[in-house]
Design a protein around this motif. Structure first.
Motif, PDB file in Angstrom:
ATOM      1  N   PHE A 156     -21.645  -4.707 -10.627  1.00 36.98           N
ATOM      2  CA  PHE A 156     -20.548  -4.722 -11.594  1.00 36.98           C
ATOM      3  C   PHE A 156     -20.384  -6.095 -12.218  1.00 36.98           C
ATOM      4  CE2 PHE A 156     -18.814  -6.137  -7.607  1.00 36.98           C
ATOM      5  CZ  PHE A 156     -17.942  -7.157  -7.948  1.00 36.98           C
ATOM      6  N   VAL A 157     -19.670  -6.118 -13.317  1.00 37.65           N
ATOM      7  CA  VAL A 157     -19.155  -7.357 -13.896  1.00 37.65           C
ATOM      8  C   VAL A 157     -17.646  -7.186 -14.001  1.00 37.65           C
ATOM      9  CG1 VAL A 157     -21.251  -7.973 -15.157  1.00 37.65           C
ATOM     10  CG2 VAL A 157     -19.523  -6.546 -16.266  1.00 37.65           C
ATOM     11  N   ARG A 158     -16.926  -8.263 -13.764  1.00 40.37           N
ATOM     12  CA  ARG A 158     -15.465  -8.198 -13.825  1.00 40.37           C
ATOM     13  C   ARG A 158     -15.002  -8.480 -15.257  1.00 40.37           C
ATOM     14  NH1 ARG A 158     -14.523 -10.028  -9.252  1.00 40.37           N
ATOM     15  NH2 ARG A 158     -13.812  -8.088  -8.320  1.00 40.37           N
ATOM     16  N   MET A 159     -14.070  -7.687 -15.721  1.00 43.10           N
ATOM     17  CA  MET A 159     -13.538  -7.845 -17.064  1.00 43.10           C
ATOM     18  C   MET A 159     -12.537  -9.003 -17.120  1.00 43.10           C
ATOM     19  SD  MET A 159     -14.947  -5.435 -19.019  1.00 43.10           S
ATOM     20  CE  MET A 159     -16.441  -5.999 -18.198  1.00 43.10           C
ATOM     21  N   THR A 160     -12.351  -9.545 -18.301  1.00 41.21           N
ATOM     22  CA  THR A 160     -11.489 -10.714 -18.477  1.00 41.21           C
ATOM     23  C   THR A 160     -10.011 -10.357 -18.473  1.00 41.21           C
ATOM     24  OG1 THR A 160     -13.219 -11.762 -19.820  1.00 41.21           O
ATOM     25  CG2 THR A 160     -11.002 -12.682 -19.976  1.00 41.21           C
ATOM     26  N   ALA A 161      -9.648  -9.270 -19.132  1.00 39.75           N
ATOM     27  CA  ALA A 161      -8.232  -8.918 -19.307  1.00 39.75           C
ATOM     28  C   ALA A 161      -7.580  -8.531 -17.988  1.00 39.75           C
ATOM     29  CB  ALA A 161      -8.105  -7.772 -20.304  1.00 39.75           C
ATOM     30  N   LYS A 162      -6.325  -8.895 -17.846  1.00 40.20           N
ATOM     31  CA  LYS A 162      -5.506  -8.452 -16.725  1.00 40.20           C
ATOM     32  C   LYS A 162      -4.761  -7.189 -17.150  1.00 40.20           C
ATOM     33  CE  LYS A 162      -6.139 -11.966 -13.850  1.00 40.20           C
ATOM     34  NZ  LYS A 162      -6.688 -11.816 -12.500  1.00 40.20           N
ATOM     35  N   GLU A 163      -4.715  -6.220 -16.261  1.00 36.98           N
ATOM     36  CA  GLU A 163      -4.043  -4.957 -16.558  1.00 36.98           C
ATOM     37  C   GLU A 163      -2.611  -5.027 -16.032  1.00 36.98           C
ATOM     38  OE1 GLU A 163      -5.663  -3.007 -18.460  1.00 36.98           O
ATOM     39  OE2 GLU A 163      -7.678  -3.861 -18.201  1.00 36.98           O
ATOM     40  N   GLU A 164      -1.641  -5.007 -16.939  1.00 35.51           N
ATOM     41  CA  GLU A 164      -0.235  -5.181 -16.576  1.00 35.51           C
ATOM     42  C   GLU A 164       0.472  -3.837 -16.496  1.00 35.51           C
ATOM     43  OE1 GLU A 164       3.496  -6.211 -19.242  1.00 35.51           O
ATOM     44  OE2 GLU A 164       2.326  -8.027 -18.896  1.00 35.51           O
ATOM     45  N   TRP A 165       1.277  -3.668 -15.438  1.00 40.20           N
ATOM     46  CA  TRP A 165       2.018  -2.423 -15.243  1.00 40.20           C
ATOM     47  C   TRP A 165       3.456  -2.547 -15.709  1.00 40.20           C
ATOM     48  CZ3 TRP A 165       0.102   2.245 -13.704  1.00 40.20           C
ATOM     49  CH2 TRP A 165      -1.233   2.242 -13.288  1.00 40.20           C
ATOM     50  N   GLY A 166       3.973  -1.426 -16.193  1.00 42.11           N
ATOM     51  CA  GLY A 166       5.358  -1.362 -16.632  1.00 42.11           C
ATOM     52  C   GLY A 166       5.776   0.093 -16.733  1.00 42.11           C
ATOM     53  N   VAL A 167       6.796   0.374 -17.540  1.00 41.48           N
ATOM     54  CA  VAL A 167       7.221   1.755 -17.743  1.00 41.48           C
ATOM     55  C   VAL A 167       7.375   2.030 -19.229  1.00 41.48           C
ATOM     56  CG1 VAL A 167       8.496   1.763 -15.550  1.00 41.48           C
ATOM     57  CG2 VAL A 167       9.734   1.364 -17.685  1.00 41.48           C
ATOM     58  N   LEU A 168       7.177   3.289 -19.588  1.00 42.54           N
ATOM     59  CA  LEU A 168       7.535   3.792 -20.912  1.00 42.54           C
ATOM     60  C   LEU A 168       8.841   4.554 -20.760  1.00 42.54           C
ATOM     61  CD1 LEU A 168       4.199   5.179 -22.450  1.00 42.54           C
ATOM     62  CD2 LEU A 168       5.483   3.175 -23.214  1.00 42.54           C
ATOM     63  N   ALA A 169       9.863   4.120 -21.473  1.00 38.88           N
ATOM     64  CA  ALA A 169      11.180   4.757 -21.398  1.00 38.88           C
ATOM     65  C   ALA A 169      11.621   5.182 -22.791  1.00 38.88           C
ATOM     66  CB  ALA A 169      12.197   3.788 -20.803  1.00 38.88           C
ATOM     67  N   HIS A 170      12.361   6.278 -22.869  1.00 38.85           N
ATOM     68  CA  HIS A 170      12.867   6.754 -24.151  1.00 38.85           C
ATOM     69  C   HIS A 170      13.859   5.742 -24.713  1.00 38.85           C
ATOM     70  CE1 HIS A 170      14.818   9.336 -27.134  1.00 38.85           C
ATOM     71  NE2 HIS A 170      13.728  10.086 -27.079  1.00 38.85           N
ATOM     72  N   PHE A 282     -27.719  -7.077 -21.061  1.00 39.77           N
ATOM     73  CA  PHE A 282     -26.927  -7.673 -22.138  1.00 39.77           C
ATOM     74  C   PHE A 282     -25.515  -8.013 -21.653  1.00 39.77           C
ATOM     75  CE2 PHE A 282     -23.761  -6.784 -25.502  1.00 39.77           C
ATOM     76  CZ  PHE A 282     -24.102  -7.773 -26.418  1.00 39.77           C
ATOM     77  N   VAL A 283     -24.885  -7.079 -20.954  1.00 41.01           N
ATOM     78  CA  VAL A 283     -23.527  -7.302 -20.453  1.00 41.01           C
ATOM     79  C   VAL A 283     -23.499  -8.470 -19.480  1.00 41.01           C
ATOM     80  CG1 VAL A 283     -21.699  -6.303 -19.017  1.00 41.01           C
ATOM     81  CG2 VAL A 283     -22.765  -4.923 -20.817  1.00 41.01           C
ATOM     82  N   ARG A 284     -24.465  -8.517 -18.574  1.00 43.81           N
ATOM     83  CA  ARG A 284     -24.502  -9.613 -17.596  1.00 43.81           C
ATOM     84  C   ARG A 284     -24.685 -10.972 -18.281  1.00 43.81           C
ATOM     85  NH1 ARG A 284     -27.958  -6.812 -12.680  1.00 43.81           N
ATOM     86  NH2 ARG A 284     -26.225  -6.794 -11.194  1.00 43.81           N
ATOM     87  N   GLU A 285     -25.580 -10.994 -19.256  1.00 43.90           N
ATOM     88  CA  GLU A 285     -25.822 -12.275 -19.970  1.00 43.90           C
ATOM     89  C   GLU A 285     -24.574 -12.717 -20.722  1.00 43.90           C
ATOM     90  OE1 GLU A 285     -29.167 -11.326 -22.370  1.00 43.90           O
ATOM     91  OE2 GLU A 285     -30.585 -11.293 -20.663  1.00 43.90           O
ATOM     92  N   GLU A 286     -23.884 -11.775 -21.358  1.00 45.11           N
ATOM     93  CA  GLU A 286     -22.671 -12.101 -22.089  1.00 45.11           C
ATOM     94  C   GLU A 286     -21.600 -12.662 -21.161  1.00 45.11           C
ATOM     95  OE1 GLU A 286     -21.876 -11.858 -25.536  1.00 45.11           O
ATOM     96  OE2 GLU A 286     -24.051 -11.835 -25.594  1.00 45.11           O
ATOM     97  N   LYS A 287     -21.440 -12.029 -19.995  1.00 41.68           N
ATOM     98  CA  LYS A 287     -20.415 -12.483 -19.051  1.00 41.68           C
ATOM     99  C   LYS A 287     -20.778 -13.854 -18.470  1.00 41.68           C
ATOM    100  CE  LYS A 287     -17.270 -10.561 -18.054  1.00 41.68           C
ATOM    101  NZ  LYS A 287     -15.930 -10.575 -18.687  1.00 41.68           N
ATOM    102  N   MET A 288     -22.074 -14.083 -18.224  1.00 43.55           N
ATOM    103  CA  MET A 288     -22.495 -15.379 -17.696  1.00 43.55           C
ATOM    104  C   MET A 288     -22.235 -16.501 -18.700  1.00 43.55           C
ATOM    105  SD  MET A 288     -26.067 -14.499 -15.688  1.00 43.55           S
ATOM    106  CE  MET A 288     -26.417 -16.229 -15.451  1.00 43.55           C
ATOM    107  N   GLN A 289     -22.479 -16.213 -19.986  1.00 40.78           N
ATOM    108  CA  GLN A 289     -22.227 -17.221 -21.016  1.00 40.78           C
ATOM    109  C   GLN A 289     -20.751 -17.576 -21.121  1.00 40.78           C
ATOM    110  OE1 GLN A 289     -23.909 -15.911 -24.730  1.00 40.78           O
ATOM    111  NE2 GLN A 289     -25.981 -15.728 -23.913  1.00 40.78           N
ATOM    112  N   LYS A 290     -19.877 -16.574 -20.943  1.00 44.40           N
ATOM    113  CA  LYS A 290     -18.446 -16.840 -21.036  1.00 44.40           C
ATOM    114  C   LYS A 290     -17.917 -17.572 -19.806  1.00 44.40           C
ATOM    115  CE  LYS A 290     -17.204 -13.126 -24.211  1.00 44.40           C
ATOM    116  NZ  LYS A 290     -16.411 -11.902 -24.422  1.00 44.40           N
ATOM    117  N   ASN A 291     -18.593 -17.323 -18.661  1.00 41.94           N
ATOM    118  CA  ASN A 291     -18.157 -17.999 -17.431  1.00 41.94           C
ATOM    119  C   ASN A 291     -18.763 -19.386 -17.314  1.00 41.94           C
ATOM    120  OD1 ASN A 291     -16.737 -15.694 -16.794  1.00 41.94           O
ATOM    121  ND2 ASN A 291     -18.353 -14.816 -15.535  1.00 41.94           N
TER     122      ASN A 291
END
Length: 291
Positions: A156-170, A282-291
């Protein structure tokens, strides 16, 4: 089992009419009926319940329809993978959870296709359990998964974005005016939460002693369907923050903040098609360049 007969079965199941299915398949009705009967005899079950004008799937037929579709899809994928050419071509299947990091995956797909325009992508939406099952079955090549997930058997490669939890309310509910939702705030309120058991545990840990006191109204796989319930002002949806707008619904974050990581994963120690292997590199190379 002849793949032609599987296609005959799938067409008949879709049309619910032997005459119409036979016409679309360029067969005579007796020929199609004979093929379907032979399939039932081979499997030892009745796949269809017949009436004067229509034909319906039995319980066994409903189960077999998904298996038949899986077999046909896998055969088509195998044929495509074996027909390698000098120019990179083929289809890469990716299972996608509803995550912010899908934006990063979309960018990777776009740039890979710019370099290899004959490559296509098939996106399958689901939750963690769906996607892991599809990877195991071989019906997809990679999966976008939210952590925590047991990734010992995956590369796997780890994604950059953090996944934030919350609620959808009317917008008419009291929660729409909250700056944040804290543990205990949702006690006594119908809650619509995700089906994924691993994520449920993370949410229960966040809620602490209040987890057992919250009333469950429904569980969902895709947030769009859950939002339809919340739009009736019948409960709140505990969900990830997404770049999505739903009429009359307001997103409110959880505090203390609950964020999770995500990974783009694939089966390790397993041969991949030429096009999938190229995308993984390709994905691995891209992630390595960003890291």
């Amino acid at each position: 089992m002849d793949v032609r007969v599987l296609n005959y079965f799938l067409m008949t199941a879709r049309e619910e009419n032997v005459t119409r299915a036979a016409a679309l398949l360029h067969l005579t009705q007796p020929t199609l009926s004979r093929q379907l009967k032979g399939l039932e005899e081979e499997l030892g079950v009745e796949l269809f319940r017949r009436s004067n004008h229509s034909i319906y799937l039995t319980r066994e037929g409903l189960l077999f329809r998904q298996r038949a579709q899986d077999m046909v899809n896998m055969l088509e994928r195998a044929r495509e993978e074996l027909q390698q050419t000098e120019e990179l071509a083929g289809t890469i299947a990716i299972g996608c959870s509803e995550l912010q990091s899908m934006e990063e995956v979309a960018d990777l797909i776009d740039r890979f296709q710019q370099a290899h325009p004959k490559v296509k992508f098939a996106l399958h939406s689901g939750n963690n359990e769906d996607i892991k099952g599809w990877i195991e079955q071989g019906s997809i090549d990679l999966g976008l998964l939210i952590e925590p997930v047991e990734i010992g058997k995956y590369d796997f490669v780890r994604m950059t974005a953090k996944e934030e939890w919350g609620v959808l309310a009317h917008e008419d509910s009291k929660f729409a005016s909250y700056e944040a939702i804290r543990p205990g705030d949702l006690v006594g309120t119908p809650v619509i939460t995700i089906l994924d058991k691993v994520v449920q545990n993370e949410l229960a840990n966040w809620s602490g002693e209040y987890a057992a006191k919250m009333g469950n109204k429904a569980r969902y796989n895709l947030v769009y369907n859950a939002a339809m319930l919340a739009q009736r002002n019948h409960g709140v949806v505990i969900c990830l923050k997404l770049n999505q707008h739903f009429d009359h619904l307001v997103y409110v974050p959880l505090v203390p903040k609950l964020t999770l990581n995500s990974v783009l994963a694939w089966r390790g120690q397993q041969p991949h098609s030429q096009v999938t292997a190229a995308f993984i590199r390709f994905v691995r190379e891209e992630k390595m360049q960003k890291n």
